[in-house]
Design an enzyme around this catalytic site. Structure first.
Site, PDB file in Angstrom:
ATOM      1  CB  SER A  93       2.204   4.324  -6.500  1.00 64.60           C
ATOM      2  OG  SER A  93       1.771   4.837  -7.716  1.00 64.60           O
ATOM      3  CB  THR A 195      -0.170  -1.185  -4.324  1.00 62.11           C
ATOM      4  OG1 THR A 195      -1.207  -0.314  -3.921  1.00 62.11           O
ATOM      5  CG2 THR A 195       0.258  -2.029  -3.148  1.00 62.11           C
ATOM      6  NE  ARG A 223      -9.044   4.328  -0.410  1.00 63.07           N
ATOM      7  CZ  ARG A 223      -8.152   3.646  -1.106  1.00 63.07           C
ATOM      8  NH1 ARG A 223      -6.863   3.785  -0.861  1.00 63.07           N
ATOM      9  NH2 ARG A 223      -8.527   2.833  -2.055  1.00 63.07           N
ATOM     10  CB  VAL A 224      -7.900   2.183   5.415  1.00 63.26           C
ATOM     11  CG1 VAL A 224      -7.048   0.926   5.350  1.00 63.26           C
ATOM     12  CG2 VAL A 224      -7.445   3.072   6.577  1.00 63.26           C
ATOM     13  N   GLY A 225      -7.194   1.704   2.123  1.00 65.08           N
ATOM     14  CA  GLY A 225      -7.444   0.827   0.981  1.00 65.08           C
ATOM     15  C   GLY A 225      -7.269  -0.634   1.355  1.00 65.08           C
ATOM     16  CG  ASP A 226      -6.305  -3.218  -1.885  1.00 67.78           C
ATOM     17  OD1 ASP A 226      -6.018  -2.008  -1.999  1.00 67.78           O
ATOM     18  OD2 ASP A 226      -5.847  -4.096  -2.646  1.00 67.78           O
ATOM     19  N   GLY A 247      -4.567  -1.984  -7.562  1.00 68.57           N
ATOM     20  CA  GLY A 247      -5.740  -1.482  -8.271  1.00 68.57           C
ATOM     21  C   GLY A 247      -6.610  -0.696  -7.307  1.00 68.57           C
ATOM     22  N   GLY A 249      -8.594  -0.296  -4.409  1.00 69.04           N
ATOM     23  CA  GLY A 249      -8.696  -1.120  -3.205  1.00 69.04           C
ATOM     24  C   GLY A 249     -10.124  -1.443  -2.807  1.00 69.04           C
TER      25      GLY A 249
HETATM   26  C1  SD4 Z   1      -5.370   1.308  -2.816  1.00 72.09           C
HETATM   27  N1  SD4 Z   1      -4.796  -0.715  -3.963  1.00 72.09           N
HETATM   28  O1  SD4 Z   1      -5.046   2.050  -1.899  1.00 72.09           O
HETATM   29  C2  SD4 Z   1      -4.276   0.549  -3.536  1.00 72.09           C
HETATM   30  C3  SD4 Z   1      -3.729   1.416  -4.621  1.00 72.09           C
HETATM   31  C4  SD4 Z   1      -3.271   0.719  -5.854  1.00 72.09           C
HETATM   32  O2  SD4 Z   1      -3.169   0.651  -8.164  1.00 72.09           O
HETATM   33  O3  SD4 Z   1      -2.764  -0.371  -5.845  1.00 72.09           O
HETATM   34  N2  SD4 Z   1      -3.477   1.270  -7.013  1.00 72.09           N
HETATM   35  O4  SD4 Z   1      -6.523   1.196  -3.223  1.00 72.09           O
END
Ligand code: SD4
Length: 345
Positions: A93, A195, A223-226, A247, A249
Site C-alpha cells: 500500500s 495509506t 488517478r490521484v487519491g486523497d 480508505g 480517497g
Molecule cells: C487512496 N486513500 O489513494 C488512499 C488509499 C487508502 O485505504 O488509504 N486506502 O485513495
C-alpha cells in the site's frame, strides 16, 4: 508482512450494528453507534506523541520518535517515519512495493505539512522513486508551489538525485499479470489498499504530518487519491490539531475530510468526536451513506488523540514516551441520535 484487511469493504451494513470496542476508549461512548449516551473522554499523552494509520504505522511511529529523540525536529521525524513505511517493499500500500496502476507501474502519492509556518508540499502519480514523501518535502522547501504531479514531479526528483527504484516489484508484477488475465475474462477483483498518514505533536506544542500511498490498486494511470491533497488526506493547523485519512480517497477528497476533522476540533470536539462527526457529515451527503470505506486519525494541540472509521472502524497506531501500540477505532454504520446527531454536524 501480514496486514489485517478491512472487513467492511463490500460487506453488509446490516451485519455491523454497534461500534466495536475501542482500545483507546475502553468503554466506548455511544455517540458514534447511533445510540444515546456519552463517550469516554479521549486519551491524551504528554508530547512527543505520534499517531498513524494501520498496524504498519507502529514501526513508522517508533522511527519517528527515534529520530526526534536523536535531536532532529518534528518535520524530520515525520518524514523519516513515513520513509520507514515507504522502504518496506512487502507493504502493498505504500512505496514501490505497492500495487501498480492499471498499466503495471506503481504510481505514488505523498504529502507533508509543517504546522509552524503552515507549510505544505505534495507530489502525485510519481513513478520510479522510493521516497515520495521526501520529494514532497523538497517541493515545500525549494519551490513556491505546493504540488507537483507525474512527469514534472519525476523531473524535479531526478534533478535532485532522489533515489530511484523499480517500476514495480516482481511479486506485484506477477499479481498484476494475473489481474490483467482475469480482467480479460471479466473476473478481475480490485485488491485492498491502504495509506500511511502520520501525525506528531512535539513538546514545544508544534504539529507536523505526512502521508504516503501507492493508492487504489490497478487504478487508471494518473488517478490521484486523497492522500496528497492538502485538506483531503492530511491537514495540520498548528493552533488546533491535525488529521489524516485512509480508505477510498474519492470518498474523502470530495468532502475535504481531514480539513473538516480539524475544523470540528476547532469547534471544541475531541479528536474522536471530530472524526465521528466528519464521518456522519460525509455519510449524510453521500448517496452511499455509510458504505464508504473512510477512516480518520486525529491529534489535537493538547496531546489528545483518536480515530474513527465507517463500518467496523480500523486499526491505528499511537506512540509516546510511555508506550507504542496498535488500537482499534470505533466504527459507524448509522446516524447517531445522541449529542453528535445535532445540527453541529
Ligand atoms: C487512496 N486513500 O489513494 C488512499 C488509499 C487508502 O485505504 O488509504 N486506502 O485513495
Amino acid at each position: 508482512m501480514k496486514i489485517p484487511r478491512r472487513a467492511f469493504l463490500g460487506s453488509s451494513l446490516a451485519a455491523m450494528s454497534a461500534a466495536p470496542l475501542a482500545a483507546a476508549n475502553p468503554k466506548p461512548g455511544k455517540g458514534g453507534s447511533g445510540k444515546r449516551g456519552r463517550r469516554e473522554p479521549d486519551p491524551s499523552s504528554r508530547p512527543p506523541v505520534v499517531i498513524s494509520t494501520w498496524p504498519f504505522g507502529k514501526p513508522a511511529n517508533d522511527r519517528t520518535l527515534e529520530v526526534f529523540r536523536s535531536g532532529k525536529g518534528g518535520l524530520d521525524a515525520v518524514e523519516q517515519g513515513v520513509r520507514q513505511a515507504e522502504a518496506d517493499l512487502s507493504n502493498p500500500s505504500v512505496g514501490l512495493g505497492g500495487i501498480p496502476a492499471a498499466h503495471g507501474i506503481v504510481q505514488l502519492d505523498a504529502c507533508i505539512m509543517s504546522g509552524p509556518g503552515h507549510r505544505a508540499g505534495s507530489v502525485a502519480a510519481v513513478e520510479g522513486f522510493k521516497h515520495p514523501v521526501s520529494i514532497a518535502r523538497r517541493v515545500m522547501e525549494e519551490t513556491r508551489h505546493v504540488m507537483l504531479v507525474g512527469e514534472g514531479a519525476q523531473r524535479f526528483a531526478r534533478d535532485r538525485k532522489f533515489e530511484e527504484g523499480p517500476a514495480v516489484t516482481p511479486g506485484q508484477k506477477a499479481a498484476w499479470e494475473a489481474w490483467k488475465k482475469a480482467q480479460e475474462a471479466e473476473k478481475a477483483k480490485v485488491p485492498n489498499h491502504d495509506t500511511i498518514a502520520l501525525l506528531m505533536l512535539t513538546p514545544s506544542g508544534d504539529l507536523f504530518g505526512a502521508c504516503s500511498t501507492s493508492g487504489w490498486g490497478y487504478k487508471i494511470p494518473g488517478r490521484v487519491g486523497d492522500s496528497p491533497i492538502i485538506g483531503g488526506g492530511l491537514y495540520v493547523d498548528n493552533t488546533v490539531g491535525a488529521a489524516g485519512a485512509t480508505g477510498i480517497g474519492e470518498n474523502v477528497m470530495r468532502y475535504c475530510g481531514s480539513f473538516l476533522v480539524v475544523e470540528f476540533m476547532r469547534q471544541g470536539m475531541s479528536p474522536t468526536e471530530a472524526c465521528l462527526a466528519t464521518l456522519h457529515r460525509i455519510a449524510s451527503l453521500d448517496p452511499k451513506g455509510y458504505d464508504l470505506s473512510v477512516n480518520f486519525i486525529a491529534l489535537d494541540k493538547r496531546g489528545r488523540y483518536g480515530a474513527a472509521g465507517t463500518g467496523q472502524g480500523f486499526q491505528y497506531a499511537v506512540a509516546c514516551d510511555d508506550f507504542s501500540k496498535v488500537l482499534q477505532s470505533p466504527g459507524v454504520t448509522q446516524k447517531p441520535v445522541g449529542p453528535l446527531g445535532g445540527n453541529r454536524l
